[in-house]
Structure formats: C-alpha cells, structure tokens
Design a protein around this motif. Sequence first.
Motif, PDB file in Angstrom:
ATOM      1  N   TYR A   9       0.851  -1.191   0.000  1.00 21.37           N
ATOM      2  CA  TYR A   9       0.000   0.000   0.000  1.00 21.37           C
ATOM      3  C   TYR A   9       0.885   1.238   0.000  1.00 21.37           C
ATOM      4  CZ  TYR A   9       0.996   0.291   5.002  1.00 21.37           C
ATOM      5  OH  TYR A   9       1.629   0.388   6.213  1.00 21.37           O
ATOM      6  N   THR A  10       0.481   2.201  -0.822  1.00 21.76           N
ATOM      7  CA  THR A  10       1.282   3.429  -0.955  1.00 21.76           C
ATOM      8  C   THR A  10       0.489   4.677  -0.583  1.00 21.76           C
ATOM      9  OG1 THR A  10       0.638   3.726  -3.260  1.00 21.76           O
ATOM     10  CG2 THR A  10       2.640   2.420  -2.824  1.00 21.76           C
ATOM     11  N   ARG A  11      -0.813   4.537  -0.543  1.00 25.70           N
ATOM     12  CA  ARG A  11      -1.736   5.637  -0.263  1.00 25.70           C
ATOM     13  C   ARG A  11      -1.790   6.676  -1.387  1.00 25.70           C
ATOM     14  NH1 ARG A  11       0.569   5.699   5.572  1.00 25.70           N
ATOM     15  NH2 ARG A  11      -0.785   4.201   6.582  1.00 25.70           N
ATOM     16  N   THR A  12      -1.031   6.471  -2.469  1.00 23.86           N
ATOM     17  CA  THR A  12      -1.039   7.453  -3.559  1.00 23.86           C
ATOM     18  C   THR A  12      -2.328   7.397  -4.371  1.00 23.86           C
ATOM     19  OG1 THR A  12       0.116   5.913  -5.027  1.00 23.86           O
ATOM     20  CG2 THR A  12       1.476   7.473  -3.772  1.00 23.86           C
ATOM     21  N   GLY A  13      -3.076   6.323  -4.249  1.00 21.00           N
ATOM     22  CA  GLY A  13      -4.327   6.201  -4.992  1.00 21.00           C
ATOM     23  C   GLY A  13      -5.548   6.605  -4.199  1.00 21.00           C
ATOM     24  N   VAL A  26      -3.122   9.051 -13.732  1.00 20.13           N
ATOM     25  CA  VAL A  26      -4.408   9.219 -14.396  1.00 20.13           C
ATOM     26  C   VAL A  26      -5.514   8.852 -13.414  1.00 20.13           C
ATOM     27  CG1 VAL A  26      -3.498   8.777 -16.719  1.00 20.13           C
ATOM     28  CG2 VAL A  26      -4.366   6.875 -15.341  1.00 20.13           C
ATOM     29  N   ALA A  27      -6.737   9.259 -13.741  1.00 19.98           N
ATOM     30  CA  ALA A  27      -7.889   8.901 -12.916  1.00 19.98           C
ATOM     31  C   ALA A  27      -8.111   7.391 -12.980  1.00 19.98           C
ATOM     32  CB  ALA A  27      -9.128   9.641 -13.412  1.00 19.98           C
ATOM     33  N   LYS A  28      -8.623   6.848 -11.896  1.00 21.92           N
ATOM     34  CA  LYS A  28      -8.849   5.400 -11.853  1.00 21.92           C
ATOM     35  C   LYS A  28      -9.951   4.944 -12.809  1.00 21.92           C
ATOM     36  CE  LYS A  28      -6.910   4.401  -7.359  1.00 21.92           C
ATOM     37  NZ  LYS A  28      -7.048   3.690  -6.095  1.00 21.92           N
ATOM     38  N   ASP A  29     -10.738   5.903 -13.326  1.00 23.86           N
ATOM     39  CA  ASP A  29     -11.738   5.544 -14.318  1.00 23.86           C
ATOM     40  C   ASP A  29     -11.300   5.935 -15.732  1.00 23.86           C
ATOM     41  OD1 ASP A  29     -12.041   8.292 -14.106  1.00 23.86           O
ATOM     42  OD2 ASP A  29     -14.218   8.230 -13.821  1.00 23.86           O
ATOM     43  N   ASP A  30     -10.020   6.182 -15.915  1.00 17.75           N
ATOM     44  CA  ASP A  30      -9.457   6.453 -17.237  1.00 17.75           C
ATOM     45  C   ASP A  30      -9.632   5.211 -18.110  1.00 17.75           C
ATOM     46  OD1 ASP A  30      -7.342   8.384 -18.713  1.00 17.75           O
ATOM     47  OD2 ASP A  30      -6.777   6.287 -19.072  1.00 17.75           O
ATOM     48  N   LEU A  31      -9.856   5.426 -19.407  1.00 14.08           N
ATOM     49  CA  LEU A  31     -10.055   4.296 -20.322  1.00 14.08           C
ATOM     50  C   LEU A  31      -8.905   3.295 -20.263  1.00 14.08           C
ATOM     51  CD1 LEU A  31     -11.482   6.084 -23.497  1.00 14.08           C
ATOM     52  CD2 LEU A  31     -12.735   4.723 -21.813  1.00 14.08           C
ATOM     53  N   ARG A  32      -7.703   3.790 -20.098  1.00 19.55           N
ATOM     54  CA  ARG A  32      -6.529   2.915 -20.048  1.00 19.55           C
ATOM     55  C   ARG A  32      -6.593   2.017 -18.802  1.00 19.55           C
ATOM     56  NH1 ARG A  32      -1.942   2.795 -22.913  1.00 19.55           N
ATOM     57  NH2 ARG A  32      -2.491   4.676 -24.045  1.00 19.55           N
ATOM     58  N   ILE A  33      -7.024   2.564 -17.688  1.00 21.27           N
ATOM     59  CA  ILE A  33      -7.115   1.783 -16.448  1.00 21.27           C
ATOM     60  C   ILE A  33      -8.256   0.778 -16.536  1.00 21.27           C
ATOM     61  CG2 ILE A  33      -7.431   1.915 -13.932  1.00 21.27           C
ATOM     62  CD1 ILE A  33      -4.712   2.989 -15.121  1.00 21.27           C
ATOM     63  N   ALA A 132     -16.168 -14.273 -22.775  1.00 26.38           N
ATOM     64  CA  ALA A 132     -16.980 -13.063 -22.610  1.00 26.38           C
ATOM     65  C   ALA A 132     -16.149 -11.920 -22.030  1.00 26.38           C
ATOM     66  CB  ALA A 132     -18.192 -13.357 -21.726  1.00 26.38           C
ATOM     67  N   VAL A 133     -15.302 -12.221 -21.057  1.00 30.14           N
ATOM     68  CA  VAL A 133     -14.431 -11.196 -20.473  1.00 30.14           C
ATOM     69  C   VAL A 133     -13.411 -10.728 -21.509  1.00 30.14           C
ATOM     70  CG1 VAL A 133     -12.706 -10.735 -18.675  1.00 30.14           C
ATOM     71  CG2 VAL A 133     -14.791 -12.006 -18.106  1.00 30.14           C
ATOM     72  N   CYS A 134     -12.941 -11.649 -22.335  1.00 30.34           N
ATOM     73  CA  CYS A 134     -11.994 -11.305 -23.397  1.00 30.34           C
ATOM     74  C   CYS A 134     -12.611 -10.313 -24.371  1.00 30.34           C
ATOM     75  CB  CYS A 134     -11.546 -12.575 -24.123  1.00 30.34           C
ATOM     76  SG  CYS A 134     -10.232 -12.311 -25.327  1.00 30.34           S
ATOM     77  N   ARG A 135     -13.855 -10.529 -24.737  1.00 27.75           N
ATOM     78  CA  ARG A 135     -14.544  -9.605 -25.645  1.00 27.75           C
ATOM     79  C   ARG A 135     -14.662  -8.220 -25.004  1.00 27.75           C
ATOM     80  NH1 ARG A 135     -14.187 -11.095 -30.801  1.00 27.75           N
ATOM     81  NH2 ARG A 135     -15.173 -13.069 -31.231  1.00 27.75           N
ATOM     82  N   ARG A 136     -14.934  -8.177 -23.699  1.00 27.10           N
ATOM     83  CA  ARG A 136     -15.013  -6.890 -23.009  1.00 27.10           C
ATOM     84  C   ARG A 136     -13.657  -6.206 -22.994  1.00 27.10           C
ATOM     85  NH1 ARG A 136     -14.752  -6.681 -17.456  1.00 27.10           N
ATOM     86  NH2 ARG A 136     -16.018  -8.559 -17.285  1.00 27.10           N
ATOM     87  N   ALA A 137     -12.614  -6.977 -22.723  1.00 31.64           N
ATOM     88  CA  ALA A 137     -11.258  -6.414 -22.725  1.00 31.64           C
ATOM     89  C   ALA A 137     -10.909  -5.862 -24.106  1.00 31.64           C
ATOM     90  CB  ALA A 137     -10.247  -7.476 -22.298  1.00 31.64           C
ATOM     91  N   GLU A 138     -11.329  -6.563 -25.145  1.00 29.83           N
ATOM     92  CA  GLU A 138     -11.085  -6.097 -26.509  1.00 29.83           C
ATOM     93  C   GLU A 138     -11.806  -4.772 -26.763  1.00 29.83           C
ATOM     94  OE1 GLU A 138     -11.444  -7.730 -31.107  1.00 29.83           O
ATOM     95  OE2 GLU A 138     -12.612  -8.704 -29.538  1.00 29.83           O
ATOM     96  N   ARG A 139     -13.057  -4.670 -26.314  1.00 35.09           N
ATOM     97  CA  ARG A 139     -13.797  -3.417 -26.484  1.00 35.09           C
ATOM     98  C   ARG A 139     -13.126  -2.280 -25.718  1.00 35.09           C
ATOM     99  NH1 ARG A 139     -18.015  -7.102 -25.645  1.00 35.09           N
ATOM    100  NH2 ARG A 139     -18.363  -6.349 -23.508  1.00 35.09           N
ATOM    101  N   SER A 140     -12.653  -2.570 -24.509  1.00 31.72           N
ATOM    102  CA  SER A 140     -11.974  -1.551 -23.699  1.00 31.72           C
ATOM    103  C   SER A 140     -10.691  -1.085 -24.370  1.00 31.72           C
ATOM    104  CB  SER A 140     -11.647  -2.095 -22.308  1.00 31.72           C
ATOM    105  OG  SER A 140     -12.809  -2.408 -21.601  1.00 31.72           O
ATOM    106  N   LEU A 141      -9.944  -2.029 -24.913  1.00 37.53           N
ATOM    107  CA  LEU A 141      -8.690  -1.678 -25.576  1.00 37.53           C
ATOM    108  C   LEU A 141      -8.955  -0.871 -26.850  1.00 37.53           C
ATOM    109  CD1 LEU A 141      -5.696  -2.078 -25.009  1.00 37.53           C
ATOM    110  CD2 LEU A 141      -5.755  -4.079 -26.492  1.00 37.53           C
TER     111      LEU A 141
END
Length: 192
Positions: A9-13, A26-33, A132-141
């Motif tokens: 734990y770093t407390r930076t988040g 970046v924000a924790k809801d950033d598309l990359r995250i 199904a999770v893979c398809r979601r990851a693909e959409r996110s990417l």
Amino acid sequence: MGHRLSKIYTRTGDTGTTGLGDGSRVAKDDLRIIALGDVDELNACIGILRAQISQSNIAEQTAWDKSLSLIQHWLFDLGGEVCIPNYHLVQPISIEYLEQDIDRMNESLPMLKDFILPSGTLACSFAHQARAVCRRAERSLMAVQHRDQNIQSSSLQLLNRLSDWLFVASRTLQRAEGGSEVLWQKNINDTI
C-alpha cells in the motif's frame, strides 16, 4: 531484477488516481485503467480455467496447461503495454500460435449449425466466461485505441484471436469431458 513491490500500500491512490508505468498519473476511471482491469480480470479467468482443467479427467492436461500458461504470459505482456503508453511487448507469434491451435482443435469438432449456449461442464463454462471477459477487454482496448491511437494492432489482434480460441476451447473441453453442446432453441417459449 530488484524488488518491484517493496510496499503493497502506498496511499497514492487514495484521491482517485493511479500511476502508469511511465510515471504519469491518471484517474482510476481512465479508459486505459479500465482496459488494464479488464485484461487483468481475463488473466484471472484463464487462471481459473487452468485450475479446473488440472483437477479434471481431461486428456492432454499438460498441453492445455502449456497453452493457458502462454496465454497468461501474453496477457501480462499486454497489461504492460496498456500500463506504459507506446511500449510494445505483444509479438505476432502469439497470434500465429492461437490460430494454429484453433485450427488443430477445430479439426475434431463437428460443423456448427446452431448457436450454442455458454453452458456445459465446469471447464467448458469457465472457457465461455473467459471468452466473454476477453470480448469486453477487446472493447476496452479499442476505446483506448480510438482515443490515444497508440495501441499496436497485434495487441488488438491478440484479444480478438484469443476470444476465438476460447470459443473453440469451450467446445473441445465439453467434448473432452463426454458432454455435448447445449444448443440455443429458437422457439423455447413453445415448449412451456
């Protein structure tokens, strides 16, 4: 290699941001995250599938474990790419491997004439869940690619091919445990 995680734990988040591998925040809801989380969840699903196969009576457990281990490593590489903008780790050989393995598995499967439900044995069902999770990851990417334009094509291809691999793997695993596919019935309400 030095210690990467000397303190968990770093407390930076605590303020809603997180660090990328290049040192930026970046924000924790950033598309990359979001994409990074989806790839991580997919990797965990593959781990569950590996564990299920290792505890089953499925033949060729060593071959399955090898493929799933490679996939987990490739997903970790992909996570590194997402975490460090403009960093490239995913290699085309991973896509070629998946394509060859899909072709190999498909040789023993009957032609699909109907849609199948994501159901069956535990290993088959875990493969469907990972798909199904893979398809979601693909959409996110893809969302990151559309915004930043710095996701390499082989990374997107890896997820696309992996979802195909997981679909064929689900069919193969269902048969390996003596089951048959659960088919979608168009007019199911007529049977009530």
